[in-house]
Scaffold this motif. Structure first.
Motif, short mmCIF file in Angstrom:
data_model
loop_
_atom_site.label_atom_id
_atom_site.label_comp_id
_atom_site.label_asym_id
_atom_site.label_seq_id
_atom_site.Cartn_x
_atom_site.Cartn_y
_atom_site.Cartn_z
N ALA A 156 0.88 -1.11 -0.06
CA ALA A 156 0.12 -0.11 0.07
C ALA A 156 0.94 1.25 0.00
CB ALA A 156 -1.04 0.01 1.26
N ASP A 157 0.25 2.39 -0.31
CA ASP A 157 0.77 3.74 -0.02
C ASP A 157 -0.07 4.71 0.78
OD1 ASP A 157 2.63 5.91 0.02
OD2 ASP A 157 2.69 5.98 -2.45
N ASP A 158 -0.23 4.24 2.08
CA ASP A 158 -1.22 4.88 3.02
C ASP A 158 -0.88 6.50 2.94
OD1 ASP A 158 -2.72 2.54 3.49
OD2 ASP A 158 -1.86 2.13 5.14
N PHE A 159 0.43 6.61 3.31
CA PHE A 159 0.73 8.02 3.39
C PHE A 159 0.41 9.15 2.38
CE2 PHE A 159 3.75 11.71 3.81
CZ PHE A 159 3.43 12.26 5.31
N ALA A 160 0.75 8.58 1.07
CA ALA A 160 0.38 9.40 -0.06
C ALA A 160 -1.19 9.39 -0.17
CB ALA A 160 0.86 8.64 -1.42
N THR A 161 -2.14 8.23 0.16
CA THR A 161 -3.52 8.50 -0.01
C THR A 161 -3.90 9.37 1.17
OG1 THR A 161 -3.59 6.03 -0.65
CG2 THR A 161 -5.48 6.76 0.23
N LEU A 162 -3.54 9.21 2.25
CA LEU A 162 -3.83 10.20 3.27
C LEU A 162 -3.63 11.64 3.04
CD1 LEU A 162 -4.74 10.36 6.21
CD2 LEU A 162 -2.54 10.09 7.16
N LYS A 163 -2.36 11.71 2.66
CA LYS A 163 -1.90 13.16 2.03
C LYS A 163 -2.71 13.78 1.03
CE LYS A 163 2.13 15.77 -0.03
NZ LYS A 163 3.43 15.29 -0.44
N ALA A 164 -3.23 13.08 0.03
CA ALA A 164 -4.03 13.36 -1.00
C ALA A 164 -5.60 13.75 -0.73
CB ALA A 164 -4.08 12.59 -2.28
N SER A 165 -5.93 12.98 0.51
CA SER A 165 -7.30 12.93 0.68
C SER A 165 -7.76 14.36 1.66
CB SER A 165 -7.61 11.88 1.70
OG SER A 165 -6.95 12.02 3.19
N GLY A 166 -7.19 15.00 2.04
CA GLY A 166 -7.69 16.03 3.17
C GLY A 166 -8.09 15.76 4.36
N THR A 167 -7.98 14.45 4.86
CA THR A 167 -8.39 13.81 5.93
C THR A 167 -7.38 14.12 7.06
OG1 THR A 167 -9.24 11.79 4.81
CG2 THR A 167 -9.13 11.95 7.24
N ALA A 168 -8.00 14.80 8.26
CA ALA A 168 -7.23 15.20 9.36
C ALA A 168 -6.89 14.02 10.12
CB ALA A 168 -8.02 16.36 10.01
N VAL A 169 -5.68 14.30 11.13
CA VAL A 169 -5.25 13.16 11.99
C VAL A 169 -5.45 13.90 13.52
CG1 VAL A 169 -3.49 11.90 12.64
CG2 VAL A 169 -3.89 11.88 10.53
N ALA A 170 -5.63 13.28 14.38
CA ALA A 170 -5.76 13.82 15.97
C ALA A 170 -4.84 13.10 16.35
CB ALA A 170 -6.96 13.43 16.44
N HIS A 171 -3.66 13.78 16.91
CA HIS A 171 -2.31 13.19 17.32
C HIS A 171 -2.40 13.26 18.88
CE1 HIS A 171 1.87 11.87 17.69
NE2 HIS A 171 2.08 13.31 18.13
N CYS A 172 -2.44 12.26 19.84
CA CYS A 172 -2.22 12.16 21.06
C CYS A 172 -1.11 11.16 21.65
CB CYS A 172 -3.55 11.32 21.54
SG CYS A 172 -4.93 12.19 20.71
N PRO A 173 0.11 11.88 21.65
CA PRO A 173 1.16 10.98 21.78
C PRO A 173 1.30 10.54 23.30
CG PRO A 173 1.82 13.21 22.04
CD PRO A 173 0.17 13.25 21.52
N THR A 174 1.13 11.06 24.09
CA THR A 174 1.21 10.34 25.67
C THR A 174 0.72 8.92 25.90
OG1 THR A 174 1.29 12.72 26.60
CG2 THR A 174 0.96 10.78 28.18
N VAL A 175 -0.54 8.59 25.68
CA VAL A 175 -1.16 7.30 25.53
C VAL A 175 -0.22 6.35 25.09
CG1 VAL A 175 -2.70 7.49 23.86
CG2 VAL A 175 -3.36 6.05 26.08
N PHE A 176 0.31 6.59 23.98
CA PHE A 176 0.99 5.39 23.17
C PHE A 176 2.45 5.35 23.59
CE2 PHE A 176 -2.55 6.69 20.53
CZ PHE A 176 -3.05 5.26 20.21
N GLN A 177 2.84 6.31 23.92
CA GLN A 177 4.52 6.35 24.33
C GLN A 177 4.74 5.35 25.50
OE1 GLN A 177 5.37 10.54 25.13
NE2 GLN A 177 5.47 10.43 27.32
N ARG A 178 3.43 5.31 26.43
CA ARG A 178 3.52 4.71 27.92
C ARG A 178 3.90 3.05 27.27
NH1 ARG A 178 -1.29 7.36 30.41
NH2 ARG A 178 -0.46 9.14 31.55
N ARG A 179 3.51 2.61 26.07
CA ARG A 179 3.54 1.37 25.55
C ARG A 179 4.35 1.21 24.49
NH1 ARG A 179 -0.81 3.50 27.49
NH2 ARG A 179 -2.16 2.14 28.93
N GLY A 180 5.35 2.22 24.48
CA GLY A 180 6.32 2.02 23.51
C GLY A 180 6.17 2.20 22.14
N ILE A 181 5.10 2.97 21.87
CA ILE A 181 4.56 3.25 20.62
C ILE A 181 4.57 4.64 20.24
CG2 ILE A 181 2.44 2.97 18.98
CD1 ILE A 181 1.91 0.62 20.89
N THR A 182 5.01 5.13 18.84
CA THR A 182 4.86 6.46 18.32
C THR A 182 4.45 6.83 16.99
OG1 THR A 182 5.83 8.64 18.66
CG2 THR A 182 7.39 6.69 18.28
#
Length: 475
Positions: free
Chosen positions: A281-307
């Motif tokens: 796939a090429d999700d990044f290009a698809t997302l970039k072209a779509s105009g869809t927004a992303v809600a970024h919430c880093p704290t909850v994921f960093q607790r589990r080693g995810i970013t």
């Protein structure tokens, strides 16, 4: 100047001019009838004069993703807990088991709203399961709240800690969708004038394709935004690829909802995330072209080693990004700090994400995602949603660049006063709407009740302290 308030001679003001934030030094900020009227020098007397010396005056923060009805109670339980056989997410094995009762839910909301206000949030998207009195608490808080009542077609659970199952309802979630839309409509019509609505099918893996598509149509019909949790875990990524042979981003695109007017909650696990190994796939290009927004919430994921890989990359490529507080502490300023740190760590580049980038995401970026041009900025005609920061606080000093001192060091400790629509909602660092000590006491009691029922709900019959052991043994 009848009915005017002036903050006089602020050391620093984050003003909005020519389409961007700028610093102004030794400036006045005037507001009346709920809107900013002037930034600069005000030569006339005002009805209310506020001394701005020793202060940074900045716009209120716009939080586009939060769960006030539950997360505050998880403090001390989920801080270092993940599911080793479910890619370290805690969503499926633990979070459904540790939950507040009705009284605990109200206490959660009061505590969360207060914490958010005290960290400079003036506009909030509240993604919650609706309950009686929910809209009244929003109105009481003084916040601008976007009510986003969540609904779904299935619940997730695990019988063994390594496989996630889904229990689907017969109507595909239509009844709960109708109830949620009634809450959305009631919020939009609420007489306080500070509430609005968002359509919120809960998670991509718990909703049928028809429910997601119809949710987006309902949002478009109302002129509102739709938000859905997607690309938030490895479990979910595998589930969607198993069902559809497509990534979560590809499936949303096929459903016709990956467009401007939609928000993906989290959006971490695109096909090029190093944990996924899905090169087709090429999700990044698809997302970039779509105009869809992303809600970024880093704290909850960093607790589990995810970013995310990385929020700086998303922003540089024009993907609309806002910031949220998905978990405790509901401290927007700490979320900004964590976003900056995580983006630099995963990229290995201190220039991957700048302070200006993430502050923009938390102000004008979040406002744009919500379709608002009158919040997230200080400019004549904008809402008088104003945060006053004490730059003489020891955590702020020495002061060379006040936003850096605030975000990297001081956070909510230096926030003194907050105004929403010109009305004061935080005074001397304390939110005014609720009795915070009482709410915390009720939340403490609710946490004890949740501990008592944990073993009854757990598939393995573990007690709460077996599932999440204390830091040290208790004697």
């Amino acid at each position: 100047m009848p009915g005017t308030t002036v903050i006089r001679n602020a050391d620093w003001v984050v003003a909005f001019e020519d389409g961007r934030h700028v610093y102004k030094k030794n400036a006045d900020v005037a507001f009346a009838d709920g809107v900013v009227t002037h930034i600069g020098r005000v030569d006339h007397a005002a009805d209310t004069e506020i001394d701005g010396s020793g202060r940074l005056i900045m716009p209120g923060l716009v939080n586009i993703h939060s769960h006030p009805t539950s997360e505050a109670m998880n403090k001390g339980f989920l801080d270092e807990l993940g599911s080793p056989k479910l890619y370290m997410s805690s969503l499926y094995e633990f979070m459904p088991l540790f939950r507040p009762d009705e009284e605990g839910r109200r206490a959660c909301v009061e505590v969360t709203y207060s914490e958010l206000l005290q960290s400079g949030v003036t506009t909030l998207v509240d993604l919650s399961i609706p309950f009686e009195g929910w809209l009244d608490l929003m109105a009481q808080s003084g916040l601008r709240v976007v009510a986003a009542p969540m609904y779904r077609s299935a619940r997730w659970y695990t019988r063994n800690g390594h496989v996630v199952d889904y229990e689907w309802v017969d109507d595909g979630g239509r009844a709960v969708m109708d109830e949620a839309l009634a809450y959305v409509d009631a919020a939009v019509a609420h007489p306080c004038g500070r509430l609005s609505g968002m359509v919120a099918p809960a998670q991509i893996d718990t909703c049928t394709g028809d429910l997601i598509a119809d949710s987006f149509a309902a949002a478009q019909e109302r002129g509102l935004t739709m938000q859905i949790h997607a690309a938030q875990s490895i479990v979910e990524f595998h589930e969607i690829t198993r069902r559809h042979g497509k990534t979560p981003v590809e499936w949303l695109d096929d459903l016709g909802v990956l467009r401007a007017g939609a928000v993906i909650g989290h959006g971490i696990f695109l096909n090029d995330h190093p944990w996924v190994h899905w090169p087709q796939a090429d999700d990044f290009a698809t997302l970039k072209a779509s105009g869809t927004a992303v809600a970024h919430c880093p704290t909850v994921f960093q607790r589990r080693g995810i970013t995310m890989n990385t929020v700086g990359r998303y922003i540089r490529n024009g993907i609309p990004v806002g910031v949220g507080t998905d978990t405790y502490p509901h401290n927007m300023l700490e979320e900004l700090r964590n976003a900056l740190t995580n983006s630099r760590v995963i990229s290995g580049d201190p220039f991957d994400l700048r302070t200006s980038d993430i502050f923009n995401a938390a102000t004008i970026g979040g406002a744009a995602i919500l379709g608002r041009e009158d919040i997230g900025r200080l400019a004549p005609g904008a809402k008088a949603d104003i945060v006053s920061v004490d730059i003489t606080d020891r955590a702020m000093m020495p002061v060379r660049d006040p936003l850096r001192s605030l975000i990297y060091v001081a956070a909510e400790r230096a926030v003194r006063d907050v105004y929403i629509g010109g009305e004061q909602v935080v005074k001397d660092g304390v939110a005014l709407a609720f009795d915070i000590p009482d709410a915390l006491s009720r939340l403490q009691a609710a946490q004890r009740r949740a501990e008592e029922q944990f073993a009854r709900l757990d598939f393995a019959g573990r007690t709460h302290d077996e599932a999440s052991p204390y830091t040290f043994g208790v004697r």
